[in-house]
Scaffold this motif. Structure first.
Motif, short mmCIF file in Angstrom:
data_model
loop_
_atom_site.label_atom_id
_atom_site.label_comp_id
_atom_site.label_asym_id
_atom_site.label_seq_id
_atom_site.Cartn_x
_atom_site.Cartn_y
_atom_site.Cartn_z
N MET A 1 33.42 -9.79 26.62
CA MET A 1 34.20 -9.80 25.40
C MET A 1 35.55 -10.49 25.60
O MET A 1 36.00 -11.22 24.74
CB MET A 1 34.37 -8.36 24.91
N ALA A 2 36.18 -10.26 26.75
CA ALA A 2 37.49 -10.86 27.02
C ALA A 2 37.39 -12.38 27.12
O ALA A 2 38.26 -13.10 26.62
CB ALA A 2 38.09 -10.28 28.29
N TYR A 3 36.30 -12.86 27.76
CA TYR A 3 36.13 -14.31 27.85
C TYR A 3 35.90 -14.93 26.48
O TYR A 3 36.37 -16.02 26.19
CB TYR A 3 34.97 -14.66 28.79
N ARG A 4 35.16 -14.24 25.65
CA ARG A 4 34.91 -14.74 24.29
C ARG A 4 36.22 -14.82 23.51
O ARG A 4 36.50 -15.81 22.84
CB ARG A 4 33.91 -13.80 23.59
N LEU A 5 37.04 -13.80 23.61
CA LEU A 5 38.34 -13.82 22.92
C LEU A 5 39.24 -14.91 23.49
O LEU A 5 39.94 -15.59 22.73
CB LEU A 5 39.01 -12.45 23.03
N ALA A 6 39.21 -15.09 24.79
CA ALA A 6 40.01 -16.14 25.41
C ALA A 6 39.54 -17.52 24.94
O ALA A 6 40.35 -18.41 24.65
CB ALA A 6 39.94 -16.04 26.92
N TYR A 59 37.32 -28.43 28.09
CA TYR A 59 36.71 -27.94 29.32
C TYR A 59 37.03 -26.47 29.55
O TYR A 59 36.16 -25.69 29.96
CB TYR A 59 37.18 -28.77 30.52
N LEU A 60 38.27 -26.09 29.28
CA LEU A 60 38.66 -24.70 29.45
C LEU A 60 37.87 -23.79 28.50
O LEU A 60 37.35 -22.75 28.91
CB LEU A 60 40.16 -24.53 29.22
N GLU A 61 37.77 -24.20 27.26
CA GLU A 61 37.02 -23.39 26.30
C GLU A 61 35.56 -23.25 26.70
O GLU A 61 34.99 -22.16 26.67
CB GLU A 61 37.11 -23.97 24.89
N ASN A 62 34.94 -24.36 27.10
CA ASN A 62 33.53 -24.31 27.50
C ASN A 62 33.35 -23.42 28.73
O ASN A 62 32.37 -22.66 28.81
CB ASN A 62 32.99 -25.71 27.76
N TYR A 63 34.26 -23.49 29.67
CA TYR A 63 34.20 -22.62 30.84
C TYR A 63 34.25 -21.15 30.41
O TYR A 63 33.45 -20.33 30.88
CB TYR A 63 35.35 -22.95 31.80
N LEU A 64 35.19 -20.83 29.55
CA LEU A 64 35.33 -19.45 29.09
C LEU A 64 34.10 -18.99 28.32
O LEU A 64 33.65 -17.85 28.46
CB LEU A 64 36.60 -19.29 28.25
N ARG A 65 33.54 -19.86 27.51
CA ARG A 65 32.33 -19.50 26.76
C ARG A 65 31.15 -19.25 27.72
O ARG A 65 30.37 -18.34 27.51
CB ARG A 65 31.98 -20.57 25.74
N GLU A 66 31.03 -20.08 28.74
CA GLU A 66 29.97 -19.86 29.73
C GLU A 66 30.16 -18.53 30.44
O GLU A 66 29.20 -17.80 30.66
CB GLU A 66 29.94 -21.01 30.73
N GLN A 70 27.81 -17.31 26.64
CA GLN A 70 27.42 -18.07 25.44
C GLN A 70 26.87 -19.43 25.85
O GLN A 70 27.29 -20.02 26.84
CB GLN A 70 28.62 -18.26 24.52
N ARG A 71 25.94 -19.92 25.04
CA ARG A 71 25.38 -21.24 25.29
C ARG A 71 25.80 -22.24 24.25
O ARG A 71 25.71 -23.43 24.47
CB ARG A 71 23.86 -21.17 25.29
N GLY A 72 26.19 -21.83 23.12
CA GLY A 72 26.52 -22.79 22.08
C GLY A 72 27.66 -22.30 21.24
O GLY A 72 28.34 -21.35 21.60
N TYR A 73 27.84 -22.96 20.14
CA TYR A 73 28.92 -22.62 19.22
C TYR A 73 28.32 -22.07 17.94
O TYR A 73 28.42 -22.67 16.89
CB TYR A 73 29.76 -23.85 18.91
N SER A 74 27.67 -20.95 18.03
CA SER A 74 27.09 -20.37 16.82
C SER A 74 27.64 -18.98 16.59
O SER A 74 28.04 -18.29 17.53
CB SER A 74 25.56 -20.31 16.94
N GLY A 75 27.69 -18.60 15.33
CA GLY A 75 28.13 -17.25 14.98
C GLY A 75 29.64 -17.12 14.84
O GLY A 75 30.40 -17.82 15.48
#
Length: 127
Positions: A1-6, A59-66, A70-75
């Motif tokens: 959850m923290a990575y998603r918020l970040a 790159y930072l956002e994608n790293y945090l999403r991984e 998360q695999r994509g930008y949905s939801g």
């Protein structure tokens, strides 16, 4: 959850930077010193687009999403409404050059207007 918020925070920061690069000259009307932050932001935004490069915030956002699994930008609101503004789906080198031109044109117009107004010359003390 923290990575998603970040990751969402980085996305908002990215969008804020884009808006600042486009329209930050309007803030110079209120606080002249902002131009020293805004002009490098414009240069960076144009350079990234002209070079066809990817902003480090991406790159930072994608790293945090991984890291958030998360695999994509949905939801979610942010994913649905803000991502297409920051990451257009059909981004091509030609479109990147066009975006750089838009950034530069908007700022040339705003600064041209700003410096033509009485009492707003760069040498005029204000802050």
């Amino acid at each position: 959850m923290a990575y998603r918020l970040a990751a969402d925070a980085v996305l908002l920061l990215h969008l804020g930077f884009i808006l600042f690069a486009l329209f930050g000259a309007l803030l110079v009307l209120r606080r002249r010193w902002i131009r020293w932050l805004h002009l490098p932001a414009v240069a960076w935004a144009a350079a990234i687009e002209l070079a066809g490069a990817v902003c480090p915030l991406t790159y930072l956002e994608n790293y945090l999403r991984e890291r958030a699994g998360q695999r994509g930008y949905s939801g979610g609101f942010i994913d649905h409404y803000l991502l297409p503004l920051v990451y257009p789906s059909a981004l091509t080198p030609t479109l990147q050059w066009l975006l750089a031109g838009i950034v530069l044109a908007i700022n040339l117009l705003l600064y041209g207007w700003l410096f033509r107004r009485p009492g707003t010359r760069p040498s005029a003390p204000r802050d």
